[in-house]
Design a protein around this motif. Structure first.
Motif, PDB file in Angstrom:
ATOM      1  N   THR A 100       0.805  -1.223   0.000  1.00 43.35           N
ATOM      2  CA  THR A 100       0.000   0.000   0.000  1.00 43.35           C
ATOM      3  C   THR A 100       0.844   1.282   0.000  1.00 43.35           C
ATOM      4  O   THR A 100       0.294   2.382  -0.057  1.00 43.35           O
ATOM      5  CB  THR A 100      -0.947   0.034   1.211  1.00 43.35           C
ATOM      6  N   HIS A 101       2.167   1.123   0.024  1.00 39.49           N
ATOM      7  CA  HIS A 101       3.037   2.301   0.012  1.00 39.49           C
ATOM      8  C   HIS A 101       3.587   2.605  -1.373  1.00 39.49           C
ATOM      9  O   HIS A 101       4.290   3.617  -1.544  1.00 39.49           O
ATOM     10  CB  HIS A 101       4.198   2.089   0.987  1.00 39.49           C
ATOM     11  N   ARG A 102       3.293   1.759  -2.323  1.00 33.90           N
ATOM     12  CA  ARG A 102       3.907   1.920  -3.643  1.00 33.90           C
ATOM     13  C   ARG A 102       2.904   1.694  -4.769  1.00 33.90           C
ATOM     14  O   ARG A 102       2.028   0.847  -4.672  1.00 33.90           O
ATOM     15  CB  ARG A 102       5.060   0.936  -3.808  1.00 33.90           C
ATOM     16  N   LEU A 103       3.116   2.410  -5.845  1.00 32.88           N
ATOM     17  CA  LEU A 103       2.325   2.210  -7.053  1.00 32.88           C
ATOM     18  C   LEU A 103       2.861   1.034  -7.873  1.00 32.88           C
ATOM     19  O   LEU A 103       2.100   0.374  -8.583  1.00 32.88           O
ATOM     20  CB  LEU A 103       2.347   3.476  -7.914  1.00 32.88           C
ATOM     21  N   TYR A 104       4.157   0.810  -7.759  1.00 34.48           N
ATOM     22  CA  TYR A 104       4.804  -0.246  -8.532  1.00 34.48           C
ATOM     23  C   TYR A 104       5.411  -1.266  -7.574  1.00 34.48           C
ATOM     24  O   TYR A 104       5.963  -0.896  -6.540  1.00 34.48           O
ATOM     25  CB  TYR A 104       5.890   0.339  -9.437  1.00 34.48           C
TER      26      TYR A 104
END
Length: 124
Positions: A100-104
């Motif tokens: 949930t901390h990253r788009l990738y």
């Protein structure tokens, strides 16, 4: 906070197909990366596949490349794992996970939210 619920597991014969689903709730689904992992009896949990926030990037373990396909429908807040040409060695509990901390997708240790798992059994 994100909650994940997997479904679609079951018993299938070798060379068969199965599709797993993972429904997410809570935070906006399109704002984070998703992945699938699996754990076979007596083995450590291993990475299977991952997908970026918009589906534009996907990653696969060598053991499933060409047989499994990950996809996501952000409108339905759901990620899918289409499994084909299944082998007995694919038997495991399959977990979806959210970073949930990253788009990738980044490292496999970065996933912070996990589903309860769904059993996939492939008979020979």
């Amino acid at each position: 906070q994100v909650q994940l619920v997997e479904s679609g597991g079951g018993l299938v014969q070798a060379w068969g197909s199965l599709r797993l689903s993972c429904a997410a709730s809570g935070r906006t689904f399109r704002s984070y990366a998703m992945g699938w992992f699996r754990q076979a009896p007596g083995k450590e949990r291993e990475f299977v596949t991952a997908i970026s926030w918009n589906g534009g990037r996907t990653y696969y373990a060598d053991s499933v490349k060409g047989r499994f396909t990950i996809s996501r429908d952000n409108a339905k807040s759901t990620v899918y794992l289409q499994m084909s040409s299944l082998k007995p060695e694919d038997t495991a509990v399959y977990y979806c996970a959210a970073d949930t901390h990253r788009l990738y997708p980044a490292g496999t240790s970065d996933y912070d939210t996990w589903g309860q798992g769904t059993q996939v059994t492939v008979s020979s």
